[in-house]
Write a protein that holds these residues in place. Structure first.
Motif, PDB file in Angstrom:
ATOM      1  N   GLY A   1      42.998  70.305  32.006  1.00 17.81           N
ATOM      2  CA  GLY A   1      41.699  70.580  32.609  1.00 17.81           C
ATOM      3  C   GLY A   1      41.194  69.413  33.437  1.00 17.81           C
ATOM      4  N   ALA A   2      41.352  68.211  32.914  1.00 14.07           N
ATOM      5  CA  ALA A   2      40.908  67.019  33.643  1.00 14.07           C
ATOM      6  C   ALA A   2      41.741  66.820  34.904  1.00 14.07           C
ATOM      7  CB  ALA A   2      41.004  65.792  32.746  1.00 14.07           C
ATOM      8  N   TYR A   3      43.037  67.058  34.811  1.00 14.84           N
ATOM      9  CA  TYR A   3      43.931  66.902  35.965  1.00 14.84           C
ATOM     10  C   TYR A   3      43.563  67.906  37.057  1.00 14.84           C
ATOM     11  CZ  TYR A   3      48.223  66.180  38.568  1.00 14.84           C
ATOM     12  OH  TYR A   3      49.130  65.895  39.549  1.00 14.84           O
ATOM     13  N   GLU A   4      43.306  69.143  36.665  1.00 13.43           N
ATOM     14  CA  GLU A   4      42.940  70.169  37.640  1.00 13.43           C
ATOM     15  C   GLU A   4      41.580  69.884  38.261  1.00 13.43           C
ATOM     16  OE1 GLU A   4      44.745  72.543  39.021  1.00 13.43           O
ATOM     17  OE2 GLU A   4      46.409  71.801  37.837  1.00 13.43           O
ATOM     18  N   TYR A   5      40.656  69.372  37.482  1.00 12.25           N
ATOM     19  CA  TYR A   5      39.348  69.025  38.020  1.00 12.25           C
ATOM     20  C   TYR A   5      39.498  67.925  39.069  1.00 12.25           C
ATOM     21  CZ  TYR A   5      34.548  67.479  38.426  1.00 12.25           C
ATOM     22  OH  TYR A   5      33.320  67.134  38.921  1.00 12.25           O
ATOM     23  N   ASN A   6      40.379  66.958  38.792  1.00 14.08           N
ATOM     24  CA  ASN A   6      40.630  65.884  39.750  1.00 14.08           C
ATOM     25  C   ASN A   6      41.213  66.454  41.045  1.00 14.08           C
ATOM     26  OD1 ASN A   6      40.808  63.181  40.683  1.00 14.08           O
ATOM     27  ND2 ASN A   6      42.963  63.149  40.122  1.00 14.08           N
ATOM     28  N   ALA A   7      42.140  67.400  40.933  1.00 12.59           N
ATOM     29  CA  ALA A   7      42.722  68.026  42.127  1.00 12.59           C
ATOM     30  C   ALA A   7      41.640  68.766  42.921  1.00 12.59           C
ATOM     31  CB  ALA A   7      43.840  68.983  41.739  1.00 12.59           C
ATOM     32  N   HIS A   8      40.743  69.413  42.212  1.00  6.32           N
ATOM     33  CA  HIS A   8      39.638  70.120  42.872  1.00  6.32           C
ATOM     34  C   HIS A   8      38.752  69.140  43.637  1.00  6.32           C
ATOM     35  CE1 HIS A   8      36.386  72.955  43.502  1.00  6.32           C
ATOM     36  NE2 HIS A   8      35.566  72.083  42.960  1.00  6.32           N
ATOM     37  N   ARG A   9      38.443  68.003  43.008  1.00 10.83           N
ATOM     38  CA  ARG A   9      37.613  66.990  43.657  1.00 10.83           C
ATOM     39  C   ARG A   9      38.314  66.409  44.887  1.00 10.83           C
ATOM     40  NH1 ARG A   9      32.580  65.162  41.570  1.00 10.83           N
ATOM     41  NH2 ARG A   9      33.053  63.672  43.174  1.00 10.83           N
ATOM     42  N   GLN A  10      39.624  66.207  44.788  1.00 13.45           N
ATOM     43  CA  GLN A  10      40.385  65.704  45.926  1.00 13.45           C
ATOM     44  C   GLN A  10      40.328  66.681  47.094  1.00 13.45           C
ATOM     45  OE1 GLN A  10      44.328  64.899  44.495  1.00 13.45           O
ATOM     46  NE2 GLN A  10      43.761  62.929  43.624  1.00 13.45           N
ATOM     47  N   MET A  11      40.417  67.972  46.808  1.00 16.73           N
ATOM     48  CA  MET A  11      40.337  68.982  47.870  1.00 16.73           C
ATOM     49  C   MET A  11      38.951  68.974  48.515  1.00 16.73           C
ATOM     50  SD  MET A  11      43.177  70.499  48.514  1.00 16.73           S
ATOM     51  CE  MET A  11      42.631  71.927  49.423  1.00 16.73           C
ATOM     52  N   GLN A  12      37.922  68.825  47.708  1.00 15.37           N
ATOM     53  CA  GLN A  12      36.568  68.754  48.252  1.00 15.37           C
ATOM     54  C   GLN A  12      36.412  67.553  49.178  1.00 15.37           C
ATOM     55  OE1 GLN A  12      34.148  68.714  44.687  1.00 15.37           O
ATOM     56  NE2 GLN A  12      33.554  70.840  45.016  1.00 15.37           N
ATOM     57  N   GLN A  13      36.919  66.401  48.742  1.00 17.63           N
ATOM     58  CA  GLN A  13      36.828  65.188  49.563  1.00 17.63           C
ATOM     59  C   GLN A  13      37.651  65.331  50.830  1.00 17.63           C
ATOM     60  OE1 GLN A  13      34.829  62.443  48.965  1.00 17.63           O
ATOM     61  NE2 GLN A  13      35.419  61.984  51.062  1.00 17.63           N
ATOM     62  N   LEU A  14      38.815  65.949  50.716  1.00 19.02           N
ATOM     63  CA  LEU A  14      39.672  66.177  51.877  1.00 19.02           C
ATOM     64  C   LEU A  14      38.954  67.056  52.901  1.00 19.02           C
ATOM     65  CD1 LEU A  14      42.541  65.812  53.099  1.00 19.02           C
ATOM     66  CD2 LEU A  14      43.120  67.967  51.988  1.00 19.02           C
ATOM     67  N   ASP A  15      38.340  68.133  52.442  1.00 13.24           N
ATOM     68  CA  ASP A  15      37.605  69.022  53.343  1.00 13.24           C
ATOM     69  C   ASP A  15      36.448  68.281  54.017  1.00 13.24           C
ATOM     70  OD1 ASP A  15      39.264  71.170  52.784  1.00 13.24           O
ATOM     71  OD2 ASP A  15      37.943  71.981  51.237  1.00 13.24           O
ATOM     72  N   ALA A  16      35.733  67.468  53.242  1.00 14.32           N
ATOM     73  CA  ALA A  16      34.610  66.715  53.799  1.00 14.32           C
ATOM     74  C   ALA A  16      35.087  65.709  54.848  1.00 14.32           C
ATOM     75  CB  ALA A  16      33.858  65.994  52.680  1.00 14.32           C
ATOM     76  N   ASP A  17      36.192  65.031  54.572  1.00 15.12           N
ATOM     77  CA  ASP A  17      36.739  64.070  55.532  1.00 15.12           C
ATOM     78  C   ASP A  17      37.190  64.764  56.813  1.00 15.12           C
ATOM     79  OD1 ASP A  17      36.269  62.004  53.772  1.00 15.12           O
ATOM     80  OD2 ASP A  17      38.361  61.801  53.146  1.00 15.12           O
ATOM     81  N   TYR A  18      37.802  65.931  56.680  1.00 14.95           N
ATOM     82  CA  TYR A  18      38.267  66.668  57.854  1.00 14.95           C
ATOM     83  C   TYR A  18      37.080  67.125  58.707  1.00 14.95           C
ATOM     84  CZ  TYR A  18      40.544  70.187  60.740  1.00 14.95           C
ATOM     85  OH  TYR A  18      40.994  70.931  61.804  1.00 14.95           O
ATOM     86  N   ARG A  19      36.056  67.666  58.047  1.00 12.35           N
ATOM     87  CA  ARG A  19      34.866  68.115  58.781  1.00 12.35           C
ATOM     88  C   ARG A  19      34.146  66.957  59.461  1.00 12.35           C
ATOM     89  NH1 ARG A  19      32.113  70.743  54.194  1.00 12.35           N
ATOM     90  NH2 ARG A  19      33.965  70.484  53.199  1.00 12.35           N
ATOM     91  N   ALA A  20      34.220  65.756  58.857  1.00 11.28           N
ATOM     92  CA  ALA A  20      33.557  64.578  59.425  1.00 11.28           C
ATOM     93  C   ALA A  20      34.381  63.947  60.546  1.00 11.28           C
ATOM     94  CB  ALA A  20      33.306  63.549  58.330  1.00 11.28           C
ATOM     95  N   GLY A  21      35.580  64.465  60.780  1.00 11.40           N
ATOM     96  CA  GLY A  21      36.411  63.954  61.856  1.00 11.40           C
ATOM     97  C   GLY A  21      37.193  62.703  61.510  1.00 11.40           C
ATOM     98  N   LYS A  22      37.365  62.434  60.225  1.00 12.95           N
ATOM     99  CA  LYS A  22      38.087  61.239  59.806  1.00 12.95           C
ATOM    100  C   LYS A  22      39.601  61.412  59.873  1.00 12.95           C
ATOM    101  CE  LYS A  22      34.472  59.585  56.726  1.00 12.95           C
ATOM    102  NZ  LYS A  22      34.124  59.204  55.356  1.00 12.95           N
ATOM    103  N   MET A  23      40.064  62.652  60.102  1.00 12.72           N
ATOM    104  CA  MET A  23      41.495  62.917  60.207  1.00 12.72           C
ATOM    105  C   MET A  23      41.720  64.118  61.115  1.00 12.72           C
ATOM    106  SD  MET A  23      42.334  64.728  56.525  1.00 12.72           S
ATOM    107  CE  MET A  23      41.823  63.313  55.617  1.00 12.72           C
ATOM    108  N   ASN A  24      42.924  64.207  61.651  1.00  8.78           N
ATOM    109  CA  ASN A  24      43.234  65.355  62.499  1.00  8.78           C
ATOM    110  C   ASN A  24      43.813  66.495  61.653  1.00  8.78           C
ATOM    111  OD1 ASN A  24      46.018  64.890  62.112  1.00  8.78           O
ATOM    112  ND2 ASN A  24      46.131  63.566  63.918  1.00  8.78           N
ATOM    113  N   ARG A  25      44.072  67.606  62.294  1.00  8.93           N
ATOM    114  CA  ARG A  25      44.539  68.801  61.586  1.00  8.93           C
ATOM    115  C   ARG A  25      45.884  68.574  60.886  1.00  8.93           C
ATOM    116  NH1 ARG A  25      42.441  73.412  59.537  1.00  8.93           N
ATOM    117  NH2 ARG A  25      44.006  75.029  59.473  1.00  8.93           N
TER     118      ARG A  25
END
Length: 81
Positions: free
Chosen positions: A39-63
């Protein structure tokens, strides 16, 4: 997110229930600990996806960078697919 929390809660309760049937049962404790670990590992993966989406929307990385990192997170997760 709701699905992740539900799965973690069910796994934890199943592990704790198995541990209560036989006082002192190492197997029940191991199952409960493993369920909480997953459960903790999956929660961490979920948080990583959220941060990844936020970084992409903020223009910190390309597609392309986004897709590479997303694939890496999904490969290490049971539920992020």
């Amino acid at each position: 997110m709701k699905r992740l929390i539900l799965i973690a809660a069910l796994a934890a309760s199943a592990g704790l229930t198995a541990g209560c049937e036989h006082p002192g049962s190492a197997a029940g404790g191991a199952v409960g600990g493993a369920a909480l670990g997953v459960g903790a590992y999956e929660y961490n993966a979920h948080r990583q996806m959220q941060q990844l989406d936020a970084d992409y929307r903020a223009g910190k990385m390309n597609r392309k960078e986004y897709e590479i990192r997303k694939d890496q997170i999904e490969k290490g997760s049971l539920f992020q697919r």
